[in-house]
Design an enzyme around this catalytic site. Structure first.
Site, mmCIF file in Angstrom:
data_model
loop_
_atom_site.group_PDB
_atom_site.id
_atom_site.type_symbol
_atom_site.label_atom_id
_atom_site.label_comp_id
_atom_site.label_asym_id
_atom_site.label_seq_id
_atom_site.Cartn_x
_atom_site.Cartn_y
_atom_site.Cartn_z
ATOM 1 N N SER A 36 -21.909 5.543 -36.682
ATOM 2 C CA SER A 36 -21.986 6.398 -35.269
ATOM 3 C C SER A 36 -23.400 6.295 -34.731
ATOM 4 O O SER A 36 -24.259 5.317 -34.669
ATOM 5 C CB SER A 36 -21.431 7.757 -35.124
ATOM 6 O OG SER A 36 -21.371 8.334 -33.976
ATOM 7 N N HIS A 68 -12.579 8.364 -34.326
ATOM 8 C CA HIS A 68 -14.020 8.219 -34.363
ATOM 9 C C HIS A 68 -14.429 8.285 -35.918
ATOM 10 O O HIS A 68 -15.299 7.821 -36.548
ATOM 11 C CB HIS A 68 -14.818 9.443 -33.962
ATOM 12 C CG HIS A 68 -16.336 9.107 -33.720
ATOM 13 N ND1 HIS A 68 -16.909 7.923 -33.075
ATOM 14 C CD2 HIS A 68 -17.241 9.814 -34.311
ATOM 15 C CE1 HIS A 68 -18.404 7.818 -33.376
ATOM 16 N NE2 HIS A 68 -18.601 9.111 -34.036
ATOM 17 N N ASP A 90 -10.858 6.066 -30.638
ATOM 18 C CA ASP A 90 -11.943 6.790 -30.636
ATOM 19 C C ASP A 90 -11.976 7.387 -29.284
ATOM 20 O O ASP A 90 -12.439 6.724 -28.378
ATOM 21 C CB ASP A 90 -13.030 5.578 -30.786
ATOM 22 C CG ASP A 90 -14.519 6.407 -31.511
ATOM 23 O OD1 ASP A 90 -14.702 7.680 -30.937
ATOM 24 O OD2 ASP A 90 -15.157 5.764 -31.951
#
Length: 203
Positions: free
Chosen positions: A105, A186, A155
């Site tokens: 991320s 995610h 996501d």
């Protein structure tokens, strides 16, 4: 001995490879250590802590809103992290040509930025749930770079189309890119780890 500029963890390994572990928002230098060991038990692990605080959560650079980055801060923080990588490599005897960034991320996005702005620092990366952090004015020469990207089709934070956009951008710069779009959100899944571990074993 001069202190390194990032709080970090360094765990020696038995091979010449080092995994540079870059955590997501809210993480710290300890978060990805188990992931690193899962990916490669023999590698050394270098895991810095992001220096930006957002509502008490650690990050590697500022953002203006979800998915909207402060590009000036991003460039500055990428330079600082690149400088840390060089200093840590000197301190611990790390061979940078054998370093592989593993970012999740926010950590994936700072790693992608270093690939695009400081290609002399980093040439291999595993990026989980990335988006295109920025588009450089001039594409770097990534002819010998190798990158693994994993996006989640479901996501809610990172549009999976961004994974494809980043793959296209890196390929335009000459990188060899392996892209996986998984039936996932995610968070990381066992499939992410299996595919990344398989990719890493051939690099």
């Amino acid at each position: 001995m001069t202190a390194l500029p990032f709080t970090h963890q360094y765990l020696p390994g038995e091979s010449g490879r080092t995994l540079l572990l870059l955590h997501g928002t809210g993480g710290d230098e300890n978060d990805l250590l188990p992931l690193g060991r899962e990916l490669d038990q023999a590698s050394a692990l270098l895991s810095p802590r992001g220096q930006v605080l957002e509502n008490g959560h650690r990050r590697f650079f500022r953002r203006l809103a979800e998915g909207v980055f402060d590009l000036e801060d991003l460039r500055r923080r990428a330079q600082e992290l690149a400088d840390f990588i060089v200093a840590a490599s000197d301190r611990y005897g790390i061979a940078r040509e054998e370093m592989v960034a593993v970012g999740y991320s926010n950590g994936a996005n700072i790693a992608a930025t270093i690939l695009l702005l400081h290609p002399e620092i980093l040439r291999r990366a595993i990026l989980f749930r990335p988006i295109v952090p920025l588009i450089p004015e001039v594409l770097p020469d990534l002819a010998d770079a190798r990158v693994f990207l994993a996006g989640g089709k479901e996501d809610p934070i990172m549009n999976p189309g961004e994974t494809t956009r980043l793959a296209d951008l890196l390929q335009s710069a000459g990188a060899e890119v392996t892209t996986e779009l998984l039936d996932a959100g995610h968070g990381l899944t066992p499939t992410d780890l299996v595919l990344a571990k398989r990719w890493l074993a051939t690099r």
